[in-house]
Structure formats: structure tokens, C-alpha cells
Design a protein around this motif. Structure first.
Motif, short mmCIF file in Angstrom:
data_model
loop_
_atom_site.label_atom_id
_atom_site.label_comp_id
_atom_site.label_asym_id
_atom_site.label_seq_id
_atom_site.Cartn_x
_atom_site.Cartn_y
_atom_site.Cartn_z
N SER A 56 59.21 93.39 -32.22
CA SER A 56 58.41 93.31 -31.00
C SER A 56 58.87 94.35 -29.98
N LYS A 65 55.22 80.26 -20.66
CA LYS A 65 56.19 81.25 -21.12
C LYS A 65 57.56 81.02 -20.50
N THR A 79 61.17 79.22 -25.85
CA THR A 79 60.79 78.75 -27.19
C THR A 79 61.83 77.76 -27.66
N THR A 135 56.16 82.08 -33.54
CA THR A 135 56.73 82.94 -32.51
C THR A 135 55.77 84.08 -32.17
N GLU A 136 55.18 84.70 -33.19
CA GLU A 136 54.26 85.82 -32.96
C GLU A 136 53.01 85.37 -32.22
N GLU A 184 53.96 84.70 -28.61
CA GLU A 184 54.21 85.94 -27.88
C GLU A 184 52.91 86.69 -27.59
#
Length: 354
Positions: free
Chosen positions: A13, A318, A322, A243-244, A247
Motif C-alpha cells: 500500500s 478509520k 483495525t 484489510t484491503e 483501506e
């Protein structure tokens, strides 16, 4: 110095945002969704109420696995990306840079399977580039790009999730990685895990398409308002994929590790190869971000269609980071971008496993 810090796998990333995102050619108004980390498809406004969705992925040619199986992966891993839109792909182009010693009869068989798998799905092969390249030894010798046209306001993208959305996962983790390992090292898997586990893993190989998962989901939930985002499970497995998606959507997440689905065969094979099933490439599973209150209807409907589905967590703000819940304890989770599958594959080859 290697271009990537770990010298293998997808770009991180951090590097994506440093190098690719700010340098993506001319900015055009009709590009609604362009390059983004964790974003499966680009979407272009055609100006007539329709959008053009497109996605690219490597093709596969894995000698230990076989020509038919390699062709299946070449087609269906591309299809899985496109399925995240809620629609089936219509067109494809392939670039094949094949090994210089790849035999003619093998090429004919390989291409025959690619044609048949595309034809079965209604996908037209519209062109590409085909060559043999001296020194080419990669198991991903080229790539493909798929396209589809659909109503612009109905095309789902993987960056559309919002805080509060529930995370639904179909099927189970590590389907494709455990299947490839079993089919590539059959004698070892039979001896260490037993013939039944081996057979289950082989059967799982052809469960690695998530197209039906996505199309069925759009029958019960409204795209973009109830079914907010979808992301297929590739490198990094379920946790990498979640996660992707988070994000890409500007979210955090809270996921219960104990709820991440895993079958007996993938679990035992991952244990044999000493890899974490939650982090291994898992084509065939689809991650879905669903408006709160709609997850039960989706899970029940998919289960009725013989597509196992599980609620594993939720998207958060956000700022909440996580979070992974393990054994009832919450802890911060950071995916490092590494999928243990390929290292396990090549280590098994080095050990002489059969």
C-alpha cells in the motif's frame, strides 16, 4: 536494491501510494474509479447511462498443477475480480509470454481450455499478444484484462463500504492455496493428511470461482445501498482482503478470528505446510460489505443457494483502527502484505516433496 521491499508478491500500500497513485497518466473526467490499493476494478462513464468496468490480473501456468487447472486459474481469477461489480464479464484480452521450450501440443491444450472456460461463461476473447520468451520461467507468464458494460449506477466497487457495514464472507478460507498445494504435492499430502483430505482439496479446486456468490447477492440486496462493496480473496487471504477493502473505503474494522470460516481440508493442509489459512490466497471466497440489518437476509439467501456465508465482523471508523478478536481478546491487527503460500510452495519443491 529490489523495487519491492520483500522482493515478491503484490506491491505494498505504501509503495502504491508513493509511486503509482500520483502517476497514473492523464486525468480524465469520465474515469469514475481509477487505480486504488484494494480496488478490484476501474469504472469509466460511457456517457449513455452505462459504465465500462475493467480489471487486470496475471495468468497462471503451473507445470506441477497441470494445463487444465492453470487455464482455469487464468480465467477464473480474472472473473472473480470482475464479479465484485455485481455483474459478469463480457470480454477479455490475454498477454501470454510463454517459456521458450513450451511445447506446441501443450500450448494447444492450454489455449483450448482457456477458450472453453471463457465460452462457458459467455466471455468473448477479443485479442491480446502471444509469444515465447527465452529465459521465461515464471508461473505467471503474462496477464489478462476483462471488461463489462452495465448501468453505471449499479456497478459496485470495492471502495464503497462505510463504517457500520457488516462484513460477510462466502465459502471458506485458503480454498485455492490448499487445493494447489494438494494437487502439486499429492503423495506428501496423501501420506501426511490422508487420502480423504487430499480428495476434498482436489474437489475444492473447482469451487474457486466467486462469480455466482456475487451475482446471487445482487438478487437479494440492492447494489451500492445495501450491498455496498465486494472484494475477492486473493493474496493475503481473508484478513488481507478485509484489510484491503477497509483501506480502499477509508474504514477500520473489527473482525472475530474465530468466525473466519475454514474447512477441514484447507486447515489440515495449511498446518502441514506451516502456513496461516487466514492469510493465504483464497480465490473462491468473496468479502461483502453489507448495510447493517441486511446481513441476515443475505446470509440466509446465499445458504439457500448452497453458498455458505458467514458474518465475521464490521467496518468501523478509520480512527478506530483495525481490530482482530482472538480467544475473546481484542488486539490491533496490521497486515504486513506477505502471503505465506508461495514460500511454502517453493520450499516444498526444494525439499523434494512429491
Amino acid at each position: 536494491m529490489s523495487a519491492f521491499e520483500d522482493q515478491s508478491g503484490k506491491i505494498s500500500s505504501k509503495l502504491f501510494r508513493q509511486i503509482i497513485e500520483p502517476q497514473s497518466g492523464r486525468k480524465r473526467d469520465e474515469v469514475i474509479t481509477g487505480p486504488g490499493f484494494g480496488v478490484d476494478t476501474a469504472v469509466i462513464d460511457l456517457g449513455n447511462g452505462n459504465g465500462l468496468a475493467t480489471s487486470s490480473d496475471p495468468v497462471s501456468l503451473i507445470p506441477l498443477l497441470g494445463l487444465k487447472e492453470s487455464a482455469w486459474l487464468s480465467v477464473h481469477l480474472l472473473v472473480n475480480d470482475m464479479a465484485t461489480t455485481g455483474f459478469a464479464p463480457q470480454y477479455v484480452q490475454f498477454v501470454l509470454n510463454l517459456p521458450a521450450d513450451f511445447p506446441r501440443d501443450s500450448f494447444e491444450q492450454y489455449w483450448k481450455y482457456i477458450h472453453e472456460f471463457c465460452d462457458d461463461l459467455g466471455i468473448a476473447i477479443t485479442g491480446g499478444h502471444t509469444a515465447q520468451v527465452p529465459g521465461q520461467e515464471s508461473t505467471t507468464p503474462g496477464g489478462g484484462t476483462m471488461f463489462l458494460q452495465a448501468p453505471l449506477d449499479e456497478i459496485i466497487t470495492s471502495d464503497g463500504a462505510e463504517p457500520g457495514d457488516k462484513i460477510v464472507v462466502t465459502k471458506e478460507s485458503a480454498l485455492v492455496s490448499s487445493s494447489i498445494l494438494a494437487k502439486s504435492f499429492p503423495e506428501t499430502v496423501k501420506e501426511e493428511c490422508g487420502p480423504e483430505i487430499y480428495e476434498q482439496a482436489c474437489e475444492n479446486f473447482y469451487r474457486t470461482s466467486s462469480l455466482q456468490d456475487a451475482l446471487e447477492a445482487t438478487k437479494v440486496l440492492a447494489p451500492k445501498t445495501e450491498l455496498k462493496a465486494m472484494h475477492d480473496v486473493t493474496e493475503g487471504g481473508l484478513l488481507g482482503g478485509i484489510t484491503e477493502l477497509a483501506e480502499a473505503s477509508g474504514c477500520g474494522f473489527r473482525v472475530d478470528s474465530d468466525k473466519l470460516p475454514v474447512g477441514e481440508a484447507p486447515q489440515k493442509i495449511c498446518e502441514l505446510f506451516e502456513i496461516d489459512h487466514r492469510l493465504c490466497v483464497g480465490a473462491g471466497s468473496m468479502i461483502m460489505a453489507v448495510a447493517a440489518g441486511k446481513e441476515e437476509a443475505l446470509v440466509n439467501y446465499l445458504n439457500d443457494q448452497s453458498i455458505p456465508a458467514t458474518v465475521v465482523g464490521e467496518l468501523t471508523e478509520k480512527s478506530e483502527a483495525t481490530i482482530l478478536i482472538e480467544d475473546g481478546k481484542e488486539d490491533s491487527f496490521k497486515f504486513d502484505g506477505n502471503d505465506p503460500y508461495w514460500n511454502a510452495f517453493f520450499k516444498a519443491m526444494e525439499k523434494g516433496w512429491e
